[in-house]
Motif scaffolding. Structure first.
Motif, PDB file in Angstrom:
ATOM      1  N   ALA A  91       0.973  -1.065   0.047  1.00 36.56           N
ATOM      2  CA  ALA A  91       0.005  -0.001  -0.029  1.00 36.56           C
ATOM      3  C   ALA A  91       0.906   1.121   0.091  1.00 36.56           C
ATOM      4  O   ALA A  91       2.095   1.198   0.110  1.00 36.56           O
ATOM      5  CB  ALA A  91      -0.970   0.152   1.305  1.00 36.56           C
ATOM      6  N   ASP A  92       0.215   2.141  -0.059  1.00 39.22           N
ATOM      7  CA  ASP A  92       1.155   3.616  -0.043  1.00 39.22           C
ATOM      8  C   ASP A  92       1.812   3.770   1.324  1.00 39.22           C
ATOM      9  O   ASP A  92       2.699   4.303   1.335  1.00 39.22           O
ATOM     10  CB  ASP A  92       0.183   4.842  -0.327  1.00 39.22           C
ATOM     11  N   VAL A  93       1.064   3.489   2.361  1.00 40.47           N
ATOM     12  CA  VAL A  93       1.641   3.765   3.694  1.00 40.47           C
ATOM     13  C   VAL A  93       1.227   2.492   4.657  1.00 40.47           C
ATOM     14  O   VAL A  93       0.104   2.046   4.414  1.00 40.47           O
ATOM     15  CB  VAL A  93       1.129   4.993   4.525  1.00 40.47           C
ATOM     16  N   LYS A  94       2.175   2.077   5.595  1.00 39.17           N
ATOM     17  CA  LYS A  94       1.905   1.117   6.413  1.00 39.17           C
ATOM     18  C   LYS A  94       1.320   1.814   7.837  1.00 39.17           C
ATOM     19  O   LYS A  94       2.201   2.770   8.077  1.00 39.17           O
ATOM     20  CB  LYS A  94       2.642   0.207   6.757  1.00 39.17           C
ATOM     21  N   MET A  95       0.248   1.656   8.400  1.00 37.40           N
ATOM     22  CA  MET A  95      -0.022   2.239   9.540  1.00 37.40           C
ATOM     23  C   MET A  95      -0.313   1.328  10.876  1.00 37.40           C
ATOM     24  O   MET A  95      -0.941   0.447  10.634  1.00 37.40           O
ATOM     25  CB  MET A  95      -1.496   3.038   9.559  1.00 37.40           C
ATOM     26  N   ARG A  96       0.468   1.713  11.884  1.00 37.69           N
ATOM     27  CA  ARG A  96       0.601   0.901  13.181  1.00 37.69           C
ATOM     28  C   ARG A  96      -0.229   1.621  14.331  1.00 37.69           C
ATOM     29  O   ARG A  96       0.025   2.616  14.243  1.00 37.69           O
ATOM     30  CB  ARG A  96       1.787   0.284  13.386  1.00 37.69           C
ATOM     31  N   ILE A  97      -1.018   0.886  15.118  1.00 33.43           N
ATOM     32  CA  ILE A  97      -1.609   1.663  15.998  1.00 33.43           C
ATOM     33  C   ILE A  97      -1.576   1.059  17.439  1.00 33.43           C
ATOM     34  O   ILE A  97      -1.734   0.037  17.686  1.00 33.43           O
ATOM     35  CB  ILE A  97      -3.180   1.552  15.756  1.00 33.43           C
ATOM     36  N   TRP A  98      -1.201   2.042  18.628  1.00 31.35           N
ATOM     37  CA  TRP A  98      -1.100   1.701  19.809  1.00 31.35           C
ATOM     38  C   TRP A  98      -2.455   2.493  20.280  1.00 31.35           C
ATOM     39  O   TRP A  98      -2.423   3.509  20.555  1.00 31.35           O
ATOM     40  CB  TRP A  98       0.239   1.866  20.306  1.00 31.35           C
ATOM     41  N   ASN A  99      -3.126   1.635  21.326  1.00 30.98           N
ATOM     42  CA  ASN A  99      -4.326   2.559  22.219  1.00 30.98           C
ATOM     43  C   ASN A  99      -3.374   3.148  23.434  1.00 30.98           C
ATOM     44  O   ASN A  99      -2.162   3.012  23.904  1.00 30.98           O
ATOM     45  CB  ASN A  99      -5.160   1.301  22.635  1.00 30.98           C
ATOM     46  N   HIS A 100      -4.330   4.062  24.136  1.00 32.09           N
ATOM     47  CA  HIS A 100      -3.943   4.781  25.178  1.00 32.09           C
ATOM     48  C   HIS A 100      -3.220   3.711  26.305  1.00 32.09           C
ATOM     49  O   HIS A 100      -2.311   4.428  27.030  1.00 32.09           O
ATOM     50  CB  HIS A 100      -5.187   5.282  25.819  1.00 32.09           C
TER      51      HIS A 100
END
Length: 266
Positions: free
Chosen positions: A56-65
């Protein structure tokens, strides 16, 4: 070493976004939690790390609060599309397509999953009407929209004490990866929603919660597509038909850009 970050929000669901595509960042649960702290860090519901992607154009990783890494975040996806101009995002919950439409951003999430082991649940149950109850909340629909959700339909979502019920449902042994809790009412064809997000608690808006709740309402013929989903932070428009991806449209706001010394939080 100081690193640039962006503070953004989608309907009040706020994020710290760090672009690590050219200069890598080693993110840990402890560092993410420290940066998300509203008193001692920058403060956010979720921390977003952008990395290179081969699909994809960008890889997005996510961490919660709370520092836990999760698969998907709809409002963050819209913010990343607005920030970078990306048309596709690689996430742990699948590939997300996106684009801008005037002042709004739309993202398209993969089709929802309803099988018990895809939500996932700890053991087989009817995901359309779980044989479970917590106080006044009973028989929710369970589904995955890249991350796991429960959807309860009630007469008035404002009367439910989610601050006490949310944590007990999120951590119930029936949900091996914990779960997001949505309490909704349908009034005049629109959805009115409050969400307890796993790892973040009550938020002003939840993009995947809006998608999951819209899917549940459409599947149960409580409303029609497209549907407006009202949350404390604003309104999203969700479009879905069985077998199709879920499209979600709304505003994405860039608040400010800053710099921070990550080593001071390690």
């Amino acid at each position: 070493m100081t690193r640039q970050f962006h503070k953004m929000h989608g309907l009040g669901n706020d994020f710290v976004v760090i672009d690590a595509r050219e200069q890598p960042v080693t993110m840990t649960p402890a560092l993410a939690k420290a940066l998300a702290d509203r008193h001692l860090g920058i403060g956010c519901d979720q921390l977003i790390l952008l990395e290179p992607s081969t699909t994809a154009d960008v890889k997005m990783r996510i961490w919660n609060h709370d520092g836990g890494e999760v698969e998907s975040c709809g409002n963050a996806s819209r913010c990343v599309v607005a920030l970078t101009g990306a048309k596709s995002l690689e996430t742990g919950g699948g590939k997300v397509e996106g684009g801008t439409f005037g002042a709004e951003v739309e993202v398209s999430l993969p089709p929802p999953h309803f099988a018990w082991d895809e939500v996932p649940l700890t053991y087989p149950m009817d995901t359309a009407r779980l044989p479970l109850a917590w106080g006044p909340l009973e028989h929710p629909m369970a589904l995955s929209v890249g991350n796991p959700h429960l959807v309860f339909f009630v007469d008035d979502e404002r009367t439910i004490e989610l601050t006490s019920l949310g944590p007990s449902i999120e951590h119930d042994p029936a949900f091996p990866e914990r779960i997001n809790v949505n309490v909704a009412s349908v009034r005049d064809g629109d959805i009115h929603l409050r969400t307890w997000e796993r790892g973040s608690g009550l938020t002003l808006a939840c993009g995947t919660g809006a998608c999951a709740t819209a899917v549940a309402a459409i599947a149960q013929k409580k409303t029609n597509s497209p549907v407006k989903v009202h949350m404390r932070g604003g309104v999203l428009t969700v479009t879905w038909a069985p077998g199709d991806p879920i499209r979600m449209r709304g505003t994405a706001t860039h608040v400010f850009t800053g710099e921070i010394d990550l080593a001071a939080f390690a």
